[in-house]
Scaffold this motif. Structure first.
Motif, PDB file in Angstrom:
ATOM      1  N   TYR A 109     -39.883 -31.115  -7.238  1.00  0.00           N
ATOM      2  CA  TYR A 109     -38.977 -32.187  -6.795  1.00  0.00           C
ATOM      3  C   TYR A 109     -37.607 -31.621  -6.417  1.00  0.00           C
ATOM      4  O   TYR A 109     -36.954 -30.930  -7.196  1.00  0.00           O
ATOM      5  CB  TYR A 109     -38.834 -33.176  -7.941  1.00  0.00           C
ATOM      6  N   LEU A 115     -43.793 -42.660  -1.802  1.00  0.00           N
ATOM      7  CA  LEU A 115     -43.501 -43.660  -0.782  1.00  0.00           C
ATOM      8  C   LEU A 115     -42.490 -43.216   0.263  1.00  0.00           C
ATOM      9  O   LEU A 115     -42.416 -43.800   1.346  1.00  0.00           O
ATOM     10  CB  LEU A 115     -42.981 -44.940  -1.443  1.00  0.00           C
ATOM     11  N   SER A 116     -41.684 -42.201  -0.027  1.00  0.00           N
ATOM     12  CA  SER A 116     -40.681 -41.803   0.966  1.00  0.00           C
ATOM     13  C   SER A 116     -41.351 -41.305   2.244  1.00  0.00           C
ATOM     14  O   SER A 116     -40.747 -41.334   3.311  1.00  0.00           O
ATOM     15  CB  SER A 116     -39.728 -40.748   0.399  1.00  0.00           C
ATOM     16  N   ASP A 157     -42.470 -41.021 -11.854  1.00  0.00           N
ATOM     17  CA  ASP A 157     -42.109 -40.505 -10.530  1.00  0.00           C
ATOM     18  C   ASP A 157     -42.824 -39.177 -10.248  1.00  0.00           C
ATOM     19  O   ASP A 157     -42.300 -38.338  -9.494  1.00  0.00           O
ATOM     20  CB  ASP A 157     -40.580 -40.302 -10.460  1.00  0.00           C
ATOM     21  N   THR A 201     -38.522 -47.013  -2.029  1.00  0.00           N
ATOM     22  CA  THR A 201     -37.715 -45.790  -2.178  1.00  0.00           C
ATOM     23  C   THR A 201     -36.251 -46.079  -2.511  1.00  0.00           C
ATOM     24  O   THR A 201     -35.567 -45.198  -3.012  1.00  0.00           O
ATOM     25  CB  THR A 201     -37.768 -44.946  -0.886  1.00  0.00           C
ATOM     26  N   MET A 222     -44.307 -43.345  -6.528  1.00  0.00           N
ATOM     27  CA  MET A 222     -43.227 -42.399  -6.820  1.00  0.00           C
ATOM     28  C   MET A 222     -42.460 -42.206  -5.517  1.00  0.00           C
ATOM     29  O   MET A 222     -42.977 -42.507  -4.439  1.00  0.00           O
ATOM     30  CB  MET A 222     -43.781 -41.067  -7.343  1.00  0.00           C
ATOM     31  N   THR A 223     -41.255 -41.722  -5.601  1.00  0.00           N
ATOM     32  CA  THR A 223     -40.421 -41.629  -4.408  1.00  0.00           C
ATOM     33  C   THR A 223     -40.788 -40.409  -3.562  1.00  0.00           C
ATOM     34  O   THR A 223     -41.006 -40.519  -2.359  1.00  0.00           O
ATOM     35  CB  THR A 223     -38.939 -41.583  -4.815  1.00  0.00           C
ATOM     36  N   ARG A 224     -40.844 -39.252  -4.188  1.00  0.00           N
ATOM     37  CA  ARG A 224     -41.122 -38.011  -3.477  1.00  0.00           C
ATOM     38  C   ARG A 224     -42.360 -37.329  -4.045  1.00  0.00           C
ATOM     39  O   ARG A 224     -42.679 -37.505  -5.206  1.00  0.00           O
ATOM     40  CB  ARG A 224     -39.972 -37.017  -3.676  1.00  0.00           C
TER      41      ARG A 224
END
Lengths: 344, 344, 344, 344
Positions: free
Chosen positions: B286, B179-180, A197, D193, B236-238
């Motif tokens: 993060y 991806l967010s 991540d 997400t 990754m999310t953020r």
């Protein structure tokens, strides 16, 4: 043919094993290890249970085993000790480490921080960029198999540098790799909780693949330049993407670039040229020997962006090594390498 | 103070909610939705069960609710319709969409492909890059909160462009996002099986954040240039990382660059300048409002590489919006934003 | 208050630092390290640059520092050596390792494979399951903070075991954890390329948390049973999910189970009871001290499935430790722990 | 042979395409689509550029095309309409959906919530669990290919149920799957997400694979029971792990269980039995048709834990379908399926 692999428990070695055992012309694969001789490969690599149950062989056995081709996937610094004696035995040798890639001893010393290998062997080594050095590869006894980043970068920019469509002095390469490029031994940077991540940048302007790319631009495209090259770790297992930037020479249009790319790779089975400005993604080559390419021209800045993606363990290592073996022994270049990408 | 949020079920909206409910000066947060009015936020966002149990309010209620500040986190194209009537009500408004960022109607039309908002409101909007536009923000009634990529990019390069340490015409920005950034509604590119374990490039030379960066270089650094800008999706999310390249002006040394960065941000609580050539990673910011910076100078090419990382949903959206609110109402800039990054 | 942390560079320690520095009643946090004394925390943990610039203190300093509460987040086997001398100093001590959890020396020896700590100190230690042992915690000088898996499991099943709604002899716990549970030091199983995109099972029937759960069922629910307990590693950084199975006692209906859960936790700020058969996910508690619960009854088999999720580093470690400190010193249980989950 | 695929753009269909085009006995693969006829497969699936450049064919063409075998990978509910007319044409048909798996119309209606297919066709369908139903598969005209979860579960427990080593009434299956099991169309639960860095539980006691497992225990092991079955989504692309629990019959020792597993699968090329208490991981079968098994006996509770892992898209879908085709046409069971797992 009978093939041998040194360093089979590393990631490059495991892929060599996978590809060679499925290769129609390879009848036997011998596996060598200094530290794990006598063990089963599947003890180290449980995914191979029932697939290989031969014991890992010692380096002493290597001295007498009769092999047609030997792949060395040991860490940099090891193969320069190990391989020279074997070369006298007329065995074809393909080295996946960086030891024999750089022709200048000083350059090797500077970027690898290690003692360079014996010059006479370095001089014998042929740089194994399959698509661009095929004639030399055919005649070689020792192949210095290209690094993962240089493979992705050079396949994308060589067509443009050779044809002078870009100003090579403006070349900037922003490269991103999955974690398998960092090897199989646990380290802080490749610890899951550190890498997951998250995206990191590392070794800015210091990566040992910089002189490899520059040397190849010189030898294969007669162009002497210094490049800017940055590397990143992406939270994924496999895959490299190189995003490359350069100024276009005057009056270059999209269609010319497309033609040059298509022309360069029309007879190359493993380079696929996509339409201008395609949203490439690394997983489209996962598990395959393909290098996929696209580009975008920005008329506002007169720059071109070239993007290439490879599976770093295949086209960037084991796959290209097998491709080079095919070329060396006169087989069809794509023999044993026609696996489709695995998606999703 | 009483704050309102339009579009709270989007990712920017959820972060606004999280930050505002923990903000010591905000006593009440009203949530508005056109499509989900009357529902509980926790029906949409189960992680908020027991944290917010007020019902989502309608746009009709917004017309009469008395708010000190209103955050709008609706999609681009919505806020230009929704916000103008509210501005007459002396409510401070912070818009997180792109609608009011671009001053030129033609530019908006070209890059967003939509009808531009009413010019008089666009002219009222102040670009909310907190660290570089603080004086204007203080006086503003309407903030156009910066895009995520422009925030990361501009914080990295503005110090160098303003001081003419680099040649701005050579500026190339290679940006990577989690991806967010692609929003909360399911799409093909953000489907887990497409995005996971893969890196993709998208919108080469076409991203609507290009004119935003260019306009800001002009207004805040008096520099009119076209830039090259590429965007990538990282699994990754953020997190956003911008890796930026430019030619150095003559005779610029490392220590000068360090000094300029340190000087620029010494009194800025949310920009952290790391040593030259630090291996930055997105997870180090993060969950926080920090922007972390490093750089590397390559004497071989006379280029500089600047790297910045932010959490795209905080410094790149909700956090910077709250920072702007703090500035507008005369609070300490970092009020309610001092959460430490969450690592691992 | 002044707090100390031993082992701050581990993951539990980093979370303790994050929570304690944001805690309104903690005025100072001292950090101790045997191996890294004199260094800055931010050298090890770059995400803390500018947040903590005090040097790590030595164990010698610990002997004379005046602390109100000391948290020990050292590996199992260390705190049993380190802590006993400190207990004489009337400092409240909260140990996050397993050393003081198991009351029976033989059990400790069997499951941990180590020499058990001195019995007199083990006897002093109170098991810090905040929601179920509050009265004892209030009086304690030494807290044995629960393990991550036992916290998730016990919060889910204690209400049912205590009320005899289930047959405890049939209890089976299938537990899944993110990789941060495996600690900060790089190992083969937590290497990114091994763990990413893969799910593994480990230590079947052998995990040291088995006797901890069994002992707690005995002491807190007067129920002596052996349980089946399996652990898995999920490719995510944080989060534990425990999926638990048991036979229902005769004639138990959904509404009775709902009532028992709601009754058990109605005044507990960190346990959230969701509707029957909710699709819980670990990220709904990410970064928070919540434990979320749901259940499903299967009339076909007369079994109940209970699901609980926690953030293993917070409710499963540092968060619960701070919650216990709050209880010990008479603060509101949720002081400094009200951070909302971070989603997405 | 000539094969056809309906639904080739779904994940099961893509894997069928990959496996069939590499199959030594398949000379031609025809692809059918209702919605995308006339398009190239590589337009939908760019990883196949240059690998397949035939246009997708219409259902009208399917009516006259001469095929030896047809694979249908359409969603549940579609194949029951589409396939019956084709069965009259003596084409072998393998259906990967759930339509023809459940023999009882009422059961289908209850668990699928759809109208059941025509009984006469359901009766013709043979359940394609290759290792346990080979004789019937050989004679079949229509195969109902097993679901992904049932394949993983049944291969693990059938040996124990058939030999009565366990009490089947106590059987609990805790199953975990990667996201590709949720299909190719973007949904909220499979949004990156939402799914990334998180583990979720879903459909407790409601999954349509429950009656499929129960029916198969009845038909293949003569055992009529209700099972408890829970499903989870793991943040990974491929892979299923089933962790299964049951009480052992009296006096069963480890060696007996080992013998039964080894005996059951000694001549089965795709089931690998690992030593007791091996830490299996899903990636050890990634990209292959293997099902790997281990178990652990807990003498304290007299329970056994059985763990199985498969690649859900291969052994759990396309691979087993090809294996069934091989059996139907009299080929070696493993023809075209000998790809080694791809690790890392």
């Amino acid at each position: 043919m009978r093939a041998g692999i040194i360093g089979v428990t590393g990631y490059g070695g495991l892929e060599l094993f996978r590809l060679l055992t499925a290769h129609p012309e390879i009848k036997e694969v011998f596996l060598y290890s200094s530290s794990k001789q006598g063990q089963l490969l599947s003890d180290e690599a449980p995914h191979l249970l029932g697939i290989n149950e031969n014991k890992l062989r010692s380096f002493e056995q290597l001295e007498t085993d009769e092999l047609d081709v030997l792949f060395c996937s040991a860490p940099s610094g090891v193969s320069s000790e190990l391989l020279p004696p074997l070369l006298d035995r007329k065995m074809r040798v393909i080295d996946l480490a960086g030891d024999f890639r750089l022709k200048e001893a000083d350059t090797y010393r500077k970027w690898y921080g290690k003692k360079p290998p014996n010059t006479s062997f370095v001089n014998k080594a042929v740089y194994g960029l399959s698509e661009w050095n095929k004639k030399e590869i055919k005649e070689a006894a020792l192949i210095a198999n290209p690094g993962c980043y240089p493979t992705a970068a050079l396949l994308g920019i060589l067509p443009l540098v050779k044809t002078k469509l870009i100003n090579p002095k403006t070349l900037i390469i922003d490269a991103k790799s999955g974690l398998s490029g960092a090897g199989a031994s646990p380290q802080k940077a490749s610890h899951f909780t550190k890498a997951n991540d998250s995206l990191s940048v590392y070794k800015m302007n210091k990566h040992q693949h910089i002189p490899e790319i520059e040397q190849t631009l010189k030898t294969l495209a007669d162009t002497e330049v210094n490049i800017t090259f940055t590397t990143h770790l992406v939270p994924m297992t496999r895959g490299i993407m190189a995003t490359m930037y350069a100024e276009l020479a005057d009056d270059i249009q999209s269609h010319t670039v497309s033609e040059i790319f298509n022309e360069s790779y029309k007879s190359k089975p493993f380079v696929r040229v996509f339409k201008e400005n395609t949203d490439l993604f690394t997983k489209q080559v996962y598990g395959s020997n393909y290098c996929d390419l696209t580009f975008a021209i920005d008329e506002r800045t007169n720059r071109i962006t070239v993007v290439s993606v490879i599976d770093n363990l295949i086209k960037g290592a084991a796959g290209q090594a097998v491709q080079n073996m095919n070329i060396m022994v006169g087989l069809n270049e794509s023999e044993g390498l026609q696996q489709s990408p695995l998606f999703p």
